[in-house]
Design an enzyme around this catalytic site. Structure first.
Site, short mmCIF file in Angstrom:
data_model
loop_
_atom_site.label_atom_id
_atom_site.label_comp_id
_atom_site.label_asym_id
_atom_site.label_seq_id
_atom_site.Cartn_x
_atom_site.Cartn_y
_atom_site.Cartn_z
N LEU A 87 0.84 -1.20 0.00
CA LEU A 87 0.00 0.00 0.00
C LEU A 87 0.87 1.25 0.00
O LEU A 87 1.86 1.34 0.72
CB LEU A 87 -0.90 0.01 1.24
CG LEU A 87 -1.82 -1.21 1.40
CD1 LEU A 87 -2.81 -0.97 2.55
CD2 LEU A 87 -2.59 -1.51 0.12
N GLY A 132 1.02 -5.40 1.03
CA GLY A 132 0.06 -5.47 -0.06
C GLY A 132 0.59 -6.24 -1.27
O GLY A 132 -0.19 -6.85 -2.01
N ASN A 154 4.30 -7.85 6.50
CA ASN A 154 5.11 -7.22 7.55
C ASN A 154 4.43 -6.03 8.20
O ASN A 154 5.09 -5.14 8.73
CB ASN A 154 6.47 -6.83 6.97
CG ASN A 154 6.34 -5.78 5.87
OD1 ASN A 154 5.29 -5.67 5.26
ND2 ASN A 154 7.40 -5.03 5.64
N GLU A 155 3.09 -6.04 8.17
CA GLU A 155 2.35 -4.90 8.69
C GLU A 155 2.71 -4.54 10.13
O GLU A 155 2.83 -3.37 10.49
CB GLU A 155 0.84 -5.15 8.58
CG GLU A 155 0.25 -4.82 7.21
CD GLU A 155 0.52 -5.88 6.16
OE1 GLU A 155 1.24 -6.86 6.46
OE2 GLU A 155 0.04 -5.73 5.03
#
Lengths: 281, 281, 281
Positions: A87, A132, A154-155
């Site tokens: 994102l 994303g 890996n958010e």
């Protein structure tokens, strides 16, 4: 198209390529006349950051491929080292109220279109594929990855939370124990690790080899009735698709609430600063 | 505290230990000042049978660790050969009406607190871990086990039925095929078998090594945003947590109905007799 | 009974066989007096095609085995090369309105009875096992397969869609990634491939050895309380069983709508022609 030119230089690539006329700007669709397989290339420099425009183009290209009765869809990147950086943080940092709603809605739409696509899908992961980018790759039915890159959700490392449907894509590929641990750790897997754990299905030395292996996977459906196949796939994925369909509005509000937390905005700001410093070096 | 003393004798254990002042009697919580990791020790002789009091203490200790913003929670036992022998049969054999309700409710509470804990959790399984002991271990995110012990959900061998949420913990670790078979068989796995099948993640030669490996696992979250991590974990486990939350009353009635069957009471009686004979020999 | 005779010639087969008196014609049930295990044999020449009658007999035999408190159920075939060829296409091609409803209802009933059976179940897969044959095998708790045969849900190759509950049986055995891919491909696995991926649990050289290994699996429950075991299994499988129970009517209508599509009828016609040609050669 550069993509077509490059491919035309590769001796073992067979078939001619037809570039579809579309109004998209950040994606290209090329259909191989011989195999009927469409290659969908993300082309938003510098890192295929998923912003509103790229997401809308992605969705439109997927719809176009479905409409053209292609034999399959291969998702890849025009960037030689990045599949997609995930994102676009600029869509989330100090966001415009209307645009950020449109952005998240476009992300939902793109996922519903790709995860629920009726045609066979494969990802030729020719570069890094965090967050994303990993979502897109794990929404496909098959993954071929080039060496020395990384992939993962890996958010948590960025201080954000991958929504439930990111987890669904991840869980359609990995066992629960592995999926939960990797999600909590925000772990990025090397190509070798991803292959070992089943996050990708094959490794390939070059992009052309990756595209070839994706095409071979799609070729395994040659003797399968395409309508029965599409209904089977969609039934298999129905629970996850229906969950987002029925909770779209809440999912959007949840995202907006979360992204507007001062701590989250601060975290994104720090992250953007670090990216700028990296860019200078 | 004996636990602290023992640890202070081990040369490679680093950091100082702070014993929290709590009103619990059957559990102790020690926070390593250096790592910020809390060790939660079950200490109810002779076998850490999960009775009403131990379950309440467990839950209170988990809450305390959450409240103290510890970096993680390691669950272990003060007993050198038994992690936990599972539910205390004395709570189920010829039970007092009010107490047995409180007992089962405390078990539900302890599981909801541990399975849904916001901090990273790991079990240092330093002894046998049947039934409720296995439930606690599989509710953690990571398991390190000492050699020559056994672990499993062996309820069917005792003539009882592990409730749905025991299965949920089991299924968050094992593949369906393996989980169902082991549940139906009431199978106890040796350390080697548990490692092979994925029921535990690592083996360790000593308790100190097990604690060390648990701490290393918790250390993998060092660069992860703790709030994003907690939300990610809870979202991942939401379906199972919500299922018990919404069915607590029915789950309790189901247990009471089952446990009050004459055949079940008779079976528990025979089992208690066999335990007494064993104790004499 | 031929089956009893054959077995009586095998030196290592122990125990005597008791053939139950039943009104079924296309299945036989033999209970080993020594082990208490019932062998349920499908016997509808030429290929154990699952038509209305065989499905009804199957269900009645399963009910009989449950009623007789057998120690377990082994499902096998009297045909030396075919376990079951799956649903009888003659029930679906130009179907009689009333009969096709009864047929699908009988299939639902047979699956609910087998997948939800309270006794331990195992399949001695002594021949090819496509589509409905694979459904029956994966509804059991254990699978032993003879070499050089194939097994899989190949519906998409026939232009039809395996309903959700076929997928449930498949998913109780295979990981999601493998299950979805095989379903979409309509893939048939060789014995070796099935063993590798976990679709079957053991290979056996002969039918007698397969029956023996199935009996050994059922023997692992010897020290388990049968009521607790039955409740545990049914709780584990409750979600899938309840889903079909609650959607039986819609599932039937969905099947009828699909099967009556001109394209599907045409496909079945072509397939039947190809079978006739094969039969002639």
């Amino acid at each position: 198209m550069l993509r077509s030119k490059l491919l035309s230089l590769v001796p073992r690539a067979t078939g001619s390529f037809r570039t579809m006329s579309t109004t998209t700007k950040l994606t290209t669709v090329e259909v191989n006349d011989k195999t009927g397989i469409a290659t969908l290339t993300m082309n938003r420099p510098p890192v295929n950051g998923l912003n509103l425009d790229l997401l809308r183009d992605l969705r439109q290209s997927i719809a176009e491929i479905e409409g053209n009765k292609s034999r399959g869809l291969i998702l890849t990147s025009s960037n030689p080292t990045i599949f997609s950086a995930g994102l676009d943080i600029m869509e989330m940092y100090k966001p415009d109220k209307e645009r950020v709603r449109a952005f998240w809605t476009a992300l939902q739409d793109a996922w519903l279109a790709l995860y629920g696509s009726s045609v066979p899908t494969a990802a030729a992961i020719n570069g890094h594929s965090p967050a994303g980018g990993c979502l897109l790759a794990t929404s496909c039915e098959y993954r071929v990855m080039l060496p020395k890159f990384t992939i993962g959700l890996n958010e948590t490392k960025l201080g954000i939370v991958a929504p439930m449907w990111f987890m669904s894509s991840f869980l359609s590929v990995l066992p629960r124990r592995e999926a939960e641990r990797a999600l909590n750790q925000g772990r990025m897997f090397t190509t070798d690790e991803a292959l070992q754990i089943g996050l990708v299905d094959e490794a390939a030395g070059t992009k052309e080899e990756a595209l070839e292996k994706c095409a071979q996977f799609i070729g395994t459906f040659a003797k399968v009735n395409p309508i029965a196949r599409a209904l089977t796939k969609q039934q298999f994925r129905a629970a996850e698709l229906e969950q987002l369909e029925s909770e779209r509005a809440q999912d959007l509000e949840k995202f907006l609430f979360f992204i507007n937390q001062p701590a989250v905005q601060k975290g994104l700001g720090i992250y953007l600063e670090s990216l700028k410093k990296k860019a200078k070096n």
